[in-house]
Design an enzyme around this catalytic site. Structure first.
Site, PDB file in Angstrom:
ATOM      1  N   ARG A  34      61.893  58.247  48.386  1.00 29.30           N
ATOM      2  CA  ARG A  34      61.304  59.511  48.834  1.00 29.30           C
ATOM      3  C   ARG A  34      62.119  60.677  48.275  1.00 29.30           C
ATOM      4  O   ARG A  34      63.351  60.642  48.327  1.00 29.30           O
ATOM      5  CB  ARG A  34      61.308  59.632  50.364  1.00 29.30           C
ATOM      6  N   HIS A  74      66.214  56.131  51.850  1.00 28.90           N
ATOM      7  CA  HIS A  74      65.023  56.285  51.016  1.00 28.90           C
ATOM      8  C   HIS A  74      65.235  57.371  49.957  1.00 28.90           C
ATOM      9  O   HIS A  74      64.670  57.296  48.860  1.00 28.90           O
ATOM     10  CB  HIS A  74      63.808  56.640  51.875  1.00 28.90           C
ATOM     11  N   ASP A  77      60.771  49.935  53.442  1.00 31.02           N
ATOM     12  CA  ASP A  77      60.192  49.601  54.738  1.00 31.02           C
ATOM     13  C   ASP A  77      59.157  48.515  54.521  1.00 31.02           C
ATOM     14  O   ASP A  77      58.209  48.706  53.739  1.00 31.02           O
ATOM     15  CB  ASP A  77      59.545  50.826  55.380  1.00 31.02           C
ATOM     16  N   TYR A 100      65.157  48.868  67.410  1.00 42.05           N
ATOM     17  CA  TYR A 100      65.794  50.096  66.942  1.00 42.05           C
ATOM     18  C   TYR A 100      64.752  51.213  67.023  1.00 42.05           C
ATOM     19  O   TYR A 100      63.581  50.985  66.695  1.00 42.05           O
ATOM     20  CB  TYR A 100      66.297  49.935  65.502  1.00 42.05           C
ATOM     21  N   HIS A 158      61.237  51.776  64.904  1.00 40.21           N
ATOM     22  CA  HIS A 158      61.123  50.668  63.947  1.00 40.21           C
ATOM     23  C   HIS A 158      60.379  49.470  64.531  1.00 40.21           C
ATOM     24  O   HIS A 158      60.627  48.330  64.147  1.00 40.21           O
ATOM     25  CB  HIS A 158      62.516  50.248  63.460  1.00 40.21           C
ATOM     26  N   ASP A 212      57.243  48.991  64.083  1.00 42.38           N
ATOM     27  CA  ASP A 212      56.119  48.653  63.216  1.00 42.38           C
ATOM     28  C   ASP A 212      56.533  48.358  61.777  1.00 42.38           C
ATOM     29  O   ASP A 212      55.689  48.308  60.885  1.00 42.38           O
ATOM     30  CB  ASP A 212      55.078  49.777  63.239  1.00 42.38           C
ATOM     31  N   HIS A 213      57.811  48.154  61.548  1.00 41.55           N
ATOM     32  CA  HIS A 213      58.262  47.759  60.209  1.00 41.55           C
ATOM     33  C   HIS A 213      59.702  47.269  60.278  1.00 41.55           C
ATOM     34  O   HIS A 213      60.399  47.486  61.270  1.00 41.55           O
ATOM     35  CB  HIS A 213      58.151  48.915  59.208  1.00 41.55           C
ATOM     36  N   HIS A 256      63.144  47.731  58.109  1.00 45.94           N
ATOM     37  CA  HIS A 256      63.761  48.584  57.095  1.00 45.94           C
ATOM     38  C   HIS A 256      64.984  47.879  56.520  1.00 45.94           C
ATOM     39  O   HIS A 256      65.840  47.388  57.269  1.00 45.94           O
ATOM     40  CB  HIS A 256      64.169  49.915  57.742  1.00 45.94           C
TER      41      HIS A 256
END
Length: 231
Positions: free
Chosen positions: A156, A172, A179, A207, A210, A212-213, A215
């Site tokens: 990013r 990122h 992710d 965490y 987090h 839904d993914h 990292h």
């Protein structure tokens, strides 16, 4: 692809499809140094062992030898820690012409822009960091039965990170984070297995933000947190 004509580690690899990326011209073993060693280190960066990572310094030391052995074991090769024809041909089979591993791409690791610019590093450095992450993810994918791993977010720029609500210190921004989507594997299985593949930062369910993914990222010190996964 041509097969080696001599014993697995007695000669350099025979030419292969992915030679547009990089071709090794000599056998590499503990004590050798050079850019060819660094290129090898990138490809085996996902095999350092639990909680470890290897330096991409062009120095073939004990950690690199151990990573080469784990790579060889993972693919059923002669596991002696010497990188020769058999090892290089397996790497050639696993990579595309742009040096990315066959199951991941630069586009997957950058949903932000096409230039890799706009972060704290040069575009070239961010892209190089992403390449290492992809080879780590390739190792992770193989360890999990070669099941697909989706990447929801990678590099990013500052503006992309702000739009995503990312931390101002997010990895990122450096191109060395990803992710991951659960797919058929599950977030906790991804987080647990990632501990063996060189990632110093692992965040997952339990965490904050987090759930839904999963990292994963590379940084100078370890921080793992996914309490719902026992990490």
């Amino acid at each position: 692809m041509a097969a080696p004509t001599a014993s697995p580690n007695s000669t350099a690899a025979t030419p292969a499809l992915a030679d547009g990326c990089y071709t090794w011209g000599r056998v590499l073993s503990e004590g050798t140094t050079g850019e060819d060693v660094r290129q090898l280190q990138i490809r085996v960066s996902g095999y350092p062992g639990y909680g470890a990572s290897i330096a991409l310094d062009g120095q073939f030391g004990p950690a690199t030898k151990a990573a080469v052995i784990r790579f060889q074991q993972a693919y059923g090769l002669t596991a002696d820690g010497i990188a020769g024809a058999q090892t290089f041909n397996k790497i050639y089979a696993l990579q595309d012409d742009d040096c990315t591993p066959v199951n991941f791409s630069y586009a997957e690791l950058n949903h932000c822009n096409t230039t890799w610019a706009g972060g704290p590093l040069s575009a070239a450095a961010a892209k190089a960091n992403a390449l290492v992450v992809m080879w780590q993810l390739q190792a992770l994918r193989h360890a999990l039965g070669d099941r697909p791993i989706g990447v929801n977010s990678g590099f990013r720029s500052y503006s992309c990170n702000s739009a995503a609500g990312g931390s101002s210190t997010s990895r990122h921004l450096y191109g060395d984070a990803a992710d991951l989507a659960a797919g058929t594997i599950g977030f906790c299985n991804l987080a647990k297995e990632a501990r063996y593949h060189g990632f110093e930062e692992i965040l997952g369910p339990g965490y904050p933000d987090h759930s839904d993914h999963t990292h994963v990222a590379n940084k100078s010190s370890r921080f793992w947190s996914a309490s719902q996964c026992g990490i």
